[in-house]
Scaffold this active site. Structure first.
Site, PDB file in Angstrom:
ATOM      1  N   PRO A   2       0.686  -1.463   0.179  1.00 15.90           N
ATOM      2  CA  PRO A   2       0.431  -0.006  -0.339  1.00 15.90           C
ATOM      3  C   PRO A   2       0.594   1.376  -0.210  1.00 15.90           C
ATOM      4  O   PRO A   2       1.915   1.422   1.002  1.00 15.90           O
ATOM      5  CB  PRO A   2      -0.774  -0.599   1.661  1.00 15.90           C
ATOM      6  CG  PRO A   2      -0.500  -1.401   1.578  1.00 15.90           C
ATOM      7  CD  PRO A   2       0.561  -2.198   1.012  1.00 15.90           C
ATOM      8  N   GLU A   3       0.510   2.440  -1.148  1.00 18.42           N
ATOM      9  CA  GLU A   3       0.991   3.538  -1.546  1.00 18.42           C
ATOM     10  C   GLU A   3       0.345   4.483  -0.385  1.00 18.42           C
ATOM     11  O   GLU A   3      -0.660   4.355   0.063  1.00 18.42           O
ATOM     12  CB  GLU A   3       1.846   3.504  -2.283  1.00 18.42           C
ATOM     13  CG  GLU A   3       2.307   2.606  -3.368  1.00 18.42           C
ATOM     14  CD  GLU A   3       2.835   2.234  -4.779  1.00 18.42           C
ATOM     15  OE1 GLU A   3       2.977   3.189  -4.818  1.00 18.42           O
ATOM     16  OE2 GLU A   3       2.907   1.807  -5.250  1.00 18.42           O
ATOM     17  N   HIS A 103      -3.403 -14.362  10.431  1.00 14.89           N
ATOM     18  CA  HIS A 103      -3.229 -13.623  10.545  1.00 14.89           C
ATOM     19  C   HIS A 103      -3.536 -11.987  11.689  1.00 14.89           C
ATOM     20  O   HIS A 103      -3.124 -11.050  10.983  1.00 14.89           O
ATOM     21  CB  HIS A 103      -3.297 -13.423   9.610  1.00 14.89           C
ATOM     22  CG  HIS A 103      -2.281 -14.598   9.178  1.00 14.89           C
ATOM     23  ND1 HIS A 103      -0.281 -14.749   9.104  1.00 14.89           N
ATOM     24  CD2 HIS A 103      -2.659 -14.708   7.890  1.00 14.89           C
ATOM     25  CE1 HIS A 103      -0.990 -16.180   8.664  1.00 14.89           C
ATOM     26  NE2 HIS A 103      -1.858 -16.021   7.496  1.00 14.89           N
ATOM     27  N   ARG A 125       2.570 -10.870   6.402  1.00 10.38           N
ATOM     28  CA  ARG A 125       3.501 -11.479   5.595  1.00 10.38           C
ATOM     29  C   ARG A 125       4.556 -11.170   6.445  1.00 10.38           C
ATOM     30  O   ARG A 125       5.175 -10.978   6.724  1.00 10.38           O
ATOM     31  CB  ARG A 125       3.856 -10.530   3.975  1.00 10.38           C
ATOM     32  CG  ARG A 125       3.029 -11.296   3.143  1.00 10.38           C
ATOM     33  CD  ARG A 125       3.356 -11.335   1.573  1.00 10.38           C
ATOM     34  NE  ARG A 125       4.836 -11.346   1.707  1.00 10.38           N
ATOM     35  CZ  ARG A 125       5.344 -10.695   0.282  1.00 10.38           C
ATOM     36  NH1 ARG A 125       4.666 -10.838  -0.572  1.00 10.38           N
ATOM     37  NH2 ARG A 125       6.490 -11.416  -0.017  1.00 10.38           N
TER      38      ARG A 125
END
Length: 293
Positions: A2-3, A103, A125
């Protein structure tokens, strides 16, 4: 990853429910994803408490710089969230269900008037994380001050100064968060295409008019992406759990070998700064020498 547009839209999607809510309880399922600071002078340590994570505090506001989101409490205590590559920050009403429950690393139990819900941080991750600070000013001094100016508001003069300080090619410079904060691989490609600048152009060699065009292109592309809800390539969802739609409007990213939407030529790909870079060699000008060289 994500930016800036994804985090800006995430903030916008959470603002209707977080400010004003009281954090009744925090469940930290993976303590190693948090770096906590217990004082105004010490750097973050490995010690984590519910109070550090805003338990018992009322949320006042959300803030953003580059790719990072800050949750600020009434007394100033601040939690900074970085989503990394696969992180998600999703609000779920009390009677609602999360799309994914694996997660999950941290859960904030919130109450606002008669409304209750959960703010959930999940990160398969684990490249993301949470940092806590006793004030937004401490966050700024300890973390955000190391970042460059926010790309959404970058002006030509500031960008010129930042580019003159590096001898790297422009694609690599845009990916460096110390030069400009918020731009990653997707939007670097899109911005350079919008500005008609070749990604292998030397940053210092880009002429003044093109630098002004680059600053304008950065603001334009990022605003378009925010309005499109960001780009969901794999994991990104906003605070409501919804995917972004801007990926359908990418003009060069992930379009290697396809036709340029501007000139019709075939888009090329190179590895720059260890990232795959897609561009049009026909309509993106290459600047490789300084004026007068």
């Amino acid at each position: 990853m994500p930016e800036l547009p994804e985090i800006a839209h995430l903030r916008r999607s959470l603002e209707p429910v977080l400010p004003g809510a009281v954090v009744r309880r925090v469940q930290l399922l993976r303590p190693d994803i948090v770096r906590a600071s217990e004082s105004r002078t010490r750097r973050p340590s490995s010690r984590v408490s519910s109070a550090c994570l805003l338990a018992g505090r009322r949320i006042r506001a959300l803030a953003r710089h580059g790719k990072e989101l800050a949750i600020v409490a009434d007394d100033g205590w601040t939690v900074c969230v970085h989503l990394g590559m696969s992180g998600q920050l999703v609000y779920c009403p009390q009677r609602g269900r999360l799309a994914r429950t694996d997660h999950v690393h941290c859960v904030w139990r919130l109450e606002s008037g008669m409304q209750r819900g959960r703010l959930v941080f999940r990160d398969p991750r684990r490249f993301g994380g949470i940092w806590t600070y006793p004030s937004r000013e401490t966050l700024q001094a300890a973390r955000w001050s190391a970042l460059g100016p926010d790309a959404l508001s970058i002006d030509a003069r500031t960008l010129r100064r930042r580019l003159d300080a590096t001898g790297r090619v422009i694609k690599a410079a845009l990916l460096d968060q110390r030069v400009v904060a918020g731009i990653g691989n997707i939007y670097a490609d899109e911005i350079l295409f919008e500005a008609r600048i070749h990604p292998l152009s030397v940053s210092r060699a880009i002429p003044g008019p093109e630098c002004r065009r680059l600053a304008s292109a950065a603001r334009t592309v990022l605003r378009r992406a925010i309005e499109g809800g960001g780009s969901t390539i794999r994991d990104y969802v906003d605070g409501r759990g919804e995917s972004g739609s801007f990926a359908r409007r990418h003009r060069v990213y992930d379009r290697k070998g396809q036709s340029c939407l501007r000139c019709g030529g075939r888009l090329e790909a190179r590895t720059i700064g260890q990232r795959t870079t897609v561009f049009c060699g026909c309509c993106q000008g290459l600047f490789s020498t300084m004026k007068g060289d």
